[in-house]
Design an enzyme around this catalytic site. Structure first.
Site, PDB file in Angstrom:
ATOM      1  CE1 TYR A 225      -3.788   2.606   0.943  1.00 37.01           C
ATOM      2  CE2 TYR A 225      -1.861   3.470   2.240  1.00 37.01           C
ATOM      3  CZ  TYR A 225      -3.259   3.726   1.591  1.00 37.01           C
ATOM      4  OH  TYR A 225      -3.473   4.810   2.029  1.00 37.01           O
TER       5      TYR A 225
ATOM      6  CD  GLU B 273      -5.834   4.121  -1.143  1.00 39.28           C
ATOM      7  OE1 GLU B 273      -5.372   4.537  -0.035  1.00 39.28           O
ATOM      8  OE2 GLU B 273      -6.553   3.478  -1.460  1.00 39.28           O
TER       9      GLU B 273
END
Ligand code: GDP
Ligand code: MN
Length: 382
Positions: A102, A190
């Protein structure tokens, strides 16, 4: 504004961040044709909706041949994912995955810094990682003036405990991601998952991007702008050039200036009510603006009363009052309205409003009393 994944990947691609080759399509036939053009299987058929967890919802499928693309595209186009209808699917070349990470940059307003987050626990929602295993998220705060230098970047990547094979690729992508975030004027970038392939490359498999609308004048964002999902109220406000955000409450709000509009929301809450919207009419006070703003609020089934909160500055009170009266003459308002008018030439403005006061148009002298009145009227009509 929030981008769809395929637009986010386009945005990333323009900053040289590796993403999979693919095409966005709206029909099953085009999905099959796009897969054939990619000329390699498997491909991934991905629902384009602005909500997370598409994988779990059945909106992401690996197709091994054209027939499977047809089957999955048929299933996914038109599918509802958490209240979002799938109108576009993204067909991309499938990647082999060794590990899922992530990565993101966003603004930490409280710290007046950019916040970078990197975790070896990717693929799942970051909120879940933050709750269950907060130490698995390596965070850095970056002073916007200083920027992110390579030594800091390397320390950060090391702190995240990725597979050592991913180090160089991660450093490269995160440097580019920071550039995309800053130079691209994003509020959020993101990548989840950021993947390490068995071959050692690091690659963005998903893209979530929020752009800062206020920076739009510096960019060519027309294509992103064109696909924005707005509800009916937001669409009407956008066309009228009003700054509008739809909310769920019952008191419709019109104010001049974003700060005053936000304070007005607070005061409506303080008075025990709930705002139906944020609406900033900006400077000036012409009747056209009030007509547009009042029409949007009046047509909103949630709205039960309307609160106009104006503080005259360069725009004088009598201009505001005349604008409101003219607007009321042009539309047949269904809901009661409370006006609070203060600032430059407020007395003159109030004198103009006085002969028109009644059940439909009421006036209060303070922001709090006006909010209380509007809340009371909304409650009586709920
Ligand atoms: P989200 O569920 O909306 O976040 O959609 P993602 O694009 O993040 O995809 C969800 C999951 O699908 C990923 O975490 C992967 O596990 C899987 N996935 C997506 N693309 C590929 C791919 O190209 N190859 C493989 N093997 N899995 C994929
Ligand atoms: Mn994802």
């Amino acid at each position: 504004m929030d981008l769809f994944e395929y637009q986010g990947k386009q945005f990333f691609g323009s900053f040289d961040i590796p993403v999979s080759a693919g095409e966005a399509v709206t029909t099953v036939e085009d999905a099959v044709a796009a897969a054939e053009r990619l000329n390699t299987y498997p491909v991934v058929v991905k629902a384009q909706v602005q909500v997370g967890g598409r994988g779990k919802a059945g909106g992401i499928k690996l197709a091994n041949d054209a027939d499977e693309v047809r089957t999955f595209a048929t299933d996914i186009i038109g599918m509802d994912i958490k209240g979002h209808t799938v109108n576009v699917v993204w067909i991309e070349v499938a990647s082999d995955i060794a590990e899922e990470y992530y990565a993101s940059f966003t603004l930490d307003r409280a710290k007046k810094s950019h916040l970078g987050m990197l975790s070896a626990e990717g693929g799942v929602e970051i909120e879940t990682v933050a709750e269950e295993n907060p130490d698995a998220i390596a965070k850095i705060w970056i002073d916007p003036v200083d920027g992110l230098d390579e030594a800091t970047l390397r320390e950060w990547v090391a702190a995240a405990n990725l597979n050592p094979d991913a180090t160089e690729g991660a450093v490269d992508i995160l440097g580019k991601l920071y550039t995309a975030y800053v130079d691209g004027d994003a509020d959020l970038v993101e990548i989840n998952p950021l993947i390490l392939k068995p071959t050692g490359e690091v690659h963005a498999l998903d893209a979530k991007v929020t752009l800062d609308n206020n920076a739009g004048f510096r960019h060519e964002w027309a294509a992103y702008e064109a696909t924005q999902e707005r509800d009916e109220r937001e669409e009407a406000a956008h066309e009228a050039g009003l700054e509008y955000v739809g909310l769920e409450g019952s008191v419709g709000i019109i104010a001049n200036g974003a700060g005053l509009a936000m304070s007005t929301l607070d005061v409506v809450n303080q008075a025990g009510g709930s705002p139906a919207n944020f609406l900033d009419v900006g400077g000036g006070a012409d009747a056209d603006k009030f007509v547009a703003a009042l029409t949007i609020l009046d047509n909103d089934p949630r709205v039960k009363s309307i609160l106009i909160n104006i503080f005259g500055g360069i725009t004088r009170g009598e201009e505001v009052a005349n604008g409101i009266i003219e607007a009321l003459g042009r539309i047949d308002l269904a809901h009661p309205m409370v006006v609070r008018l203060d600032g430059t030439n407020a007395d003159e403005g109030r004198e103009i409003l006085k002969p028109h006061l009644g059940d439909t148009l009421q006036m209060e002298s303070t922001m709090l009393s006006a909010a209380a009145k509007a809340v009371e009227l909304a409650a009586a009509r709920a």
